[in-house]
Design a protein around this motif. Structure first.
Motif, PDB file in Angstrom:
ATOM      1  N   UNK A 152     -15.227   8.778 -13.840  1.00  0.00           N
ATOM      2  CA  UNK A 152     -13.880   8.452 -12.975  1.00  0.00           C
ATOM      3  C   UNK A 152     -14.073   7.225 -12.014  1.00  0.00           C
ATOM      4  N   UNK A 153     -13.030   6.535 -11.732  1.00  0.00           N
ATOM      5  CA  UNK A 153     -12.930   5.631 -10.776  1.00  0.00           C
ATOM      6  C   UNK A 153     -12.246   6.547  -9.635  1.00  0.00           C
ATOM      7  N   UNK A 154     -12.753   6.476  -8.505  1.00  0.00           N
ATOM      8  CA  UNK A 154     -12.450   7.168  -7.296  1.00  0.00           C
ATOM      9  C   UNK A 154     -11.865   6.272  -6.648  1.00  0.00           C
ATOM     10  N   UNK A 155     -11.090   6.527  -5.305  1.00  0.00           N
ATOM     11  CA  UNK A 155     -10.494   5.737  -4.228  1.00  0.00           C
ATOM     12  C   UNK A 155      -8.833   5.941  -4.160  1.00  0.00           C
ATOM     13  N   UNK A 156      -8.300   6.553  -3.213  1.00  0.00           N
ATOM     14  CA  UNK A 156      -6.822   6.486  -3.218  1.00  0.00           C
ATOM     15  C   UNK A 156      -6.353   6.131  -1.615  1.00  0.00           C
ATOM     16  N   UNK A 157      -7.235   5.286  -0.922  1.00  0.00           N
ATOM     17  CA  UNK A 157      -6.440   4.640   0.231  1.00  0.00           C
ATOM     18  C   UNK A 157      -6.675   3.323   0.206  1.00  0.00           C
ATOM     19  N   UNK A 158      -5.573   2.710  -0.313  1.00  0.00           N
ATOM     20  CA  UNK A 158      -5.772   1.254  -0.585  1.00  0.00           C
ATOM     21  C   UNK A 158      -4.736   0.576  -0.445  1.00  0.00           C
ATOM     22  N   UNK A 159      -4.963  -1.004  -0.549  1.00  0.00           N
ATOM     23  CA  UNK A 159      -3.881  -1.841  -0.285  1.00  0.00           C
ATOM     24  C   UNK A 159      -4.191  -3.012  -1.115  1.00  0.00           C
ATOM     25  N   UNK A 160      -3.252  -3.820  -1.443  1.00  0.00           N
ATOM     26  CA  UNK A 160      -3.704  -5.029  -2.399  1.00  0.00           C
ATOM     27  C   UNK A 160      -2.368  -5.880  -2.605  1.00  0.00           C
ATOM     28  N   UNK A 161      -2.658  -6.748  -3.465  1.00  0.00           N
ATOM     29  CA  UNK A 161      -1.557  -7.832  -3.956  1.00  0.00           C
ATOM     30  C   UNK A 161      -0.933  -7.477  -5.367  1.00  0.00           C
ATOM     31  N   UNK A 162       0.422  -7.574  -5.392  1.00  0.00           N
ATOM     32  CA  UNK A 162       0.874  -7.340  -6.888  1.00  0.00           C
ATOM     33  C   UNK A 162       0.351  -8.529  -7.900  1.00  0.00           C
ATOM     34  N   UNK A 163      -0.110  -7.936  -8.759  1.00  0.00           N
ATOM     35  CA  UNK A 163      -0.452  -9.021  -9.782  1.00  0.00           C
ATOM     36  C   UNK A 163       0.416  -9.146 -11.067  1.00  0.00           C
ATOM     37  N   UNK A 164       1.191  -7.976 -11.427  1.00  0.00           N
ATOM     38  CA  UNK A 164       2.043  -8.003 -12.620  1.00  0.00           C
ATOM     39  C   UNK A 164       3.048  -6.809 -12.324  1.00  0.00           C
ATOM     40  N   UNK A 165       4.170  -7.016 -12.890  1.00  0.00           N
ATOM     41  CA  UNK A 165       5.121  -5.673 -12.762  1.00  0.00           C
ATOM     42  C   UNK A 165       5.711  -5.253 -13.916  1.00  0.00           C
ATOM     43  N   UNK A 166       5.902  -4.227 -14.183  1.00  0.00           N
ATOM     44  CA  UNK A 166       6.559  -3.594 -15.631  1.00  0.00           C
ATOM     45  C   UNK A 166       7.932  -3.906 -15.623  1.00  0.00           C
ATOM     46  N   UNK A 209      10.600  -2.833 -13.281  1.00  0.00           N
ATOM     47  CA  UNK A 209      10.471  -2.759 -11.756  1.00  0.00           C
ATOM     48  C   UNK A 209      11.406  -3.732 -10.966  1.00  0.00           C
ATOM     49  N   UNK A 210      12.151  -3.069 -10.028  1.00  0.00           N
ATOM     50  CA  UNK A 210      12.818  -4.055  -9.121  1.00  0.00           C
ATOM     51  C   UNK A 210      12.489  -4.110  -7.665  1.00  0.00           C
ATOM     52  N   UNK A 211      12.498  -5.043  -6.971  1.00  0.00           N
ATOM     53  CA  UNK A 211      11.962  -4.632  -5.573  1.00  0.00           C
ATOM     54  C   UNK A 211      10.641  -5.142  -5.281  1.00  0.00           C
ATOM     55  N   UNK A 212       9.824  -5.510  -6.336  1.00  0.00           N
ATOM     56  CA  UNK A 212       8.541  -5.973  -6.198  1.00  0.00           C
ATOM     57  C   UNK A 212       8.058  -6.988  -7.208  1.00  0.00           C
ATOM     58  N   UNK A 213       7.775  -8.175  -6.718  1.00  0.00           N
ATOM     59  CA  UNK A 213       7.246  -9.310  -7.580  1.00  0.00           C
ATOM     60  C   UNK A 213       5.865  -9.760  -7.424  1.00  0.00           C
ATOM     61  N   UNK A 214       5.370 -10.551  -8.265  1.00  0.00           N
ATOM     62  CA  UNK A 214       3.607 -10.986  -8.249  1.00  0.00           C
ATOM     63  C   UNK A 214       3.733 -11.555  -6.840  1.00  0.00           C
ATOM     64  N   UNK A 215       2.609 -11.367  -6.043  1.00  0.00           N
ATOM     65  CA  UNK A 215       2.140 -12.108  -4.947  1.00  0.00           C
ATOM     66  C   UNK A 215       2.542 -10.926  -3.770  1.00  0.00           C
ATOM     67  N   UNK A 216       3.386 -10.058  -3.933  1.00  0.00           N
ATOM     68  CA  UNK A 216       3.638  -9.080  -2.781  1.00  0.00           C
ATOM     69  C   UNK A 216       2.615  -8.412  -2.178  1.00  0.00           C
ATOM     70  N   UNK A 217       2.739  -8.326  -0.837  1.00  0.00           N
ATOM     71  CA  UNK A 217       1.318  -7.326  -0.226  1.00  0.00           C
ATOM     72  C   UNK A 217       2.002  -6.311  -0.173  1.00  0.00           C
ATOM     73  N   UNK A 218       1.205  -5.203  -0.680  1.00  0.00           N
ATOM     74  CA  UNK A 218       1.261  -3.855  -0.683  1.00  0.00           C
ATOM     75  C   UNK A 218       0.716  -2.578  -0.256  1.00  0.00           C
ATOM     76  N   UNK A 219       1.122  -1.606  -0.053  1.00  0.00           N
ATOM     77  CA  UNK A 219      -0.071  -0.403   0.100  1.00  0.00           C
ATOM     78  C   UNK A 219       0.709   0.539  -0.692  1.00  0.00           C
ATOM     79  N   UNK A 220       0.074   1.951  -1.040  1.00  0.00           N
ATOM     80  CA  UNK A 220       0.698   2.957  -1.745  1.00  0.00           C
ATOM     81  C   UNK A 220       0.036   4.371  -1.355  1.00  0.00           C
ATOM     82  N   UNK A 221       1.085   5.321  -1.634  1.00  0.00           N
ATOM     83  CA  UNK A 221       0.743   6.597  -1.294  1.00  0.00           C
ATOM     84  C   UNK A 221      -0.367   7.022  -2.280  1.00  0.00           C
TER      85      UNK A 221
END
Ligand SMILES: [Zn+2]
Ligand SMILES: [Zn+2]
Length: 364
Positions: free
Chosen positions: A73-87, A90-102
């Protein structure tokens, strides 16, 4: 159109690169290794992880004791980062956006999700957890893929390190929201660890006029004071309920938040609370405890369970941005993924005064 999108996605998957990840290969064994880049579904964001906190639950999973981090397993659930690609959907997010997630991936379909209680989802998965029912890779890696519905934009003024703390902040803010507070109430926070220190700040913001922090560690109580606790009580030296009654004309506190989860601390929280008051139970390291039933019933106490968060992310982002909630004093160290295995061992061995250790993929 649908087929076209799926075609694009398949091509994307065939091109999947190899990325670095901290893999739990067996209990107490973390290896920095290459894994295929996470798949990006039509509704997903591929995120280049910038910071990910080591949670207490990761340590209890790493050593096998919780049974919720079954290797590999790769653990880790408290994170933030930069959007590198979107499905493709996806609407409302694009490459380069700074994000965090639940940390919780809710299904979005079940009765609870549709009712708006996504933290109670019937088929929720937690990132970086494998428990027999599912295995969901987490964020101790260069990249993670998450559904857009659990992602949130973060402002430029908020560092990735602080944004990675939002998951923990959201637990404290949700606990405060679950607590029936009237303006000017007195609150007791039992346990001044990571979540307790956030709960002290959250319950103050919820309207409490006085916040009393307890712990057995004097250093933690100093931090509690620095973060706004009016009074601190060292449970190793004092009878906590007696001291609380002394501070409240013999009545007890209006509300208590329990963030440890053991029998003595829960019993203490109950004993600290006045008749008609409420106790919010956050800590849950023990599956079962003995409950002083008659005390709860005859003193008309309300006990509230609280789990994760439910819609508090945007508020938490604002509270961190404005400085209303402070997280910097809780950060013990920032380290690279390479140093991750070492930090897990140190935290397991009881590193003195350690709070949050953040692993920052990409840092040296
Ligand atoms: Zn956690
Ligand atoms: Zn659901």
């Amino acid at each position: 159109m649908r087929a076209f999108r799926q075609g694009l996605l398949t091509n994307f998957c065939i091109d999947r690169r190899i990325v670095k990840a901290l893999l739990l290969t067996e209990y107490k064994q973390l290896e920095l290794t290459d894994i295929p880049q996470p798949e990006v579904g039509s509704d997903d964001l591929l995120i280049r992880v910038q910071a990910c906190g080591i949670c207490g639950s990761d340590i209890h999973g790493w050593d096998g004791s919780s049974g919720r981090r079954i290797p590999p397993l790769v653990m880790g659930h408290e994170a933030s980062g930069i959007v590198a690609a979107v499905g493709s959907d996806v609407t409302g997010f694009s490459e380069g956006d700074r994000v965090t997630f639940d940390s919780m991936v809710s299904c979005g379909q079940c009765w609870y999700c549709r009712k708006g209680d996504s933290n109670l989802c019937e088929s929720r998965m937690v990132l970086g957890v494998s428990c027999g029912d599912y295995r969901r890779y987490g964020a101790f890696a260069e990249f993670i893929s998450v559904p857009q519905r659990i992602a949130f934009h973060i402002p430029d003024s908020l560092s990735f390190e602080h944004a990675a703390m939002i998951e923990a902040v959201s637990v404290a803010v949700h606990a405060a929201n679950r607590t029936h507070v009237k303006l000017g109430d007195t609150a007791v926070v039992v346990g001044s660890g990571m979540i307790g220190l956030l709960a002290i700040q959250a319950i103050r913001l919820a309207g409490c006029g006085r916040v009393i922090a307890t712990d057995v560690n004097e250093r933690r109580l100093e931090v509690a004071k620095a973060l706004g606790a009016d009074v601190t009580v060292n449970a190793a030296e004092e009878d906590v309920p007696a001291r609380i009654r002394e501070l409240t004309q013999g009545r007890g506190a209006d509300v208590a938040l329990e963030v440890v989860g053991t029998a003595p601390t829960i019993q203490s929280a109950i004993a600290c609370t006045r008749k008609g008051g409420s106790v919010t139970l956050v800590g849950n390291v023990t599956p079962e405890i003995e409950l002083p039933l008659q005390e709860v019933v005859t003193r008309e106490l309300s006990l509230h369970g609280t789990c994760g968060c439910n819609g508090e992310y945007p508020a938490c982002i604002d509270l961190l941005e404005s400085g209303a909630i402070q997280v910097e004093p809780l950060i013990t160290a920032r380290a690279s993924l390479e140093q991750g295995a070492d930090w897990f061992q140190r935290l397991y061995d009881g590193e003195p005064n350690a709070m949050k250790v953040l692993l920052c993929p990409g840092s040296e």
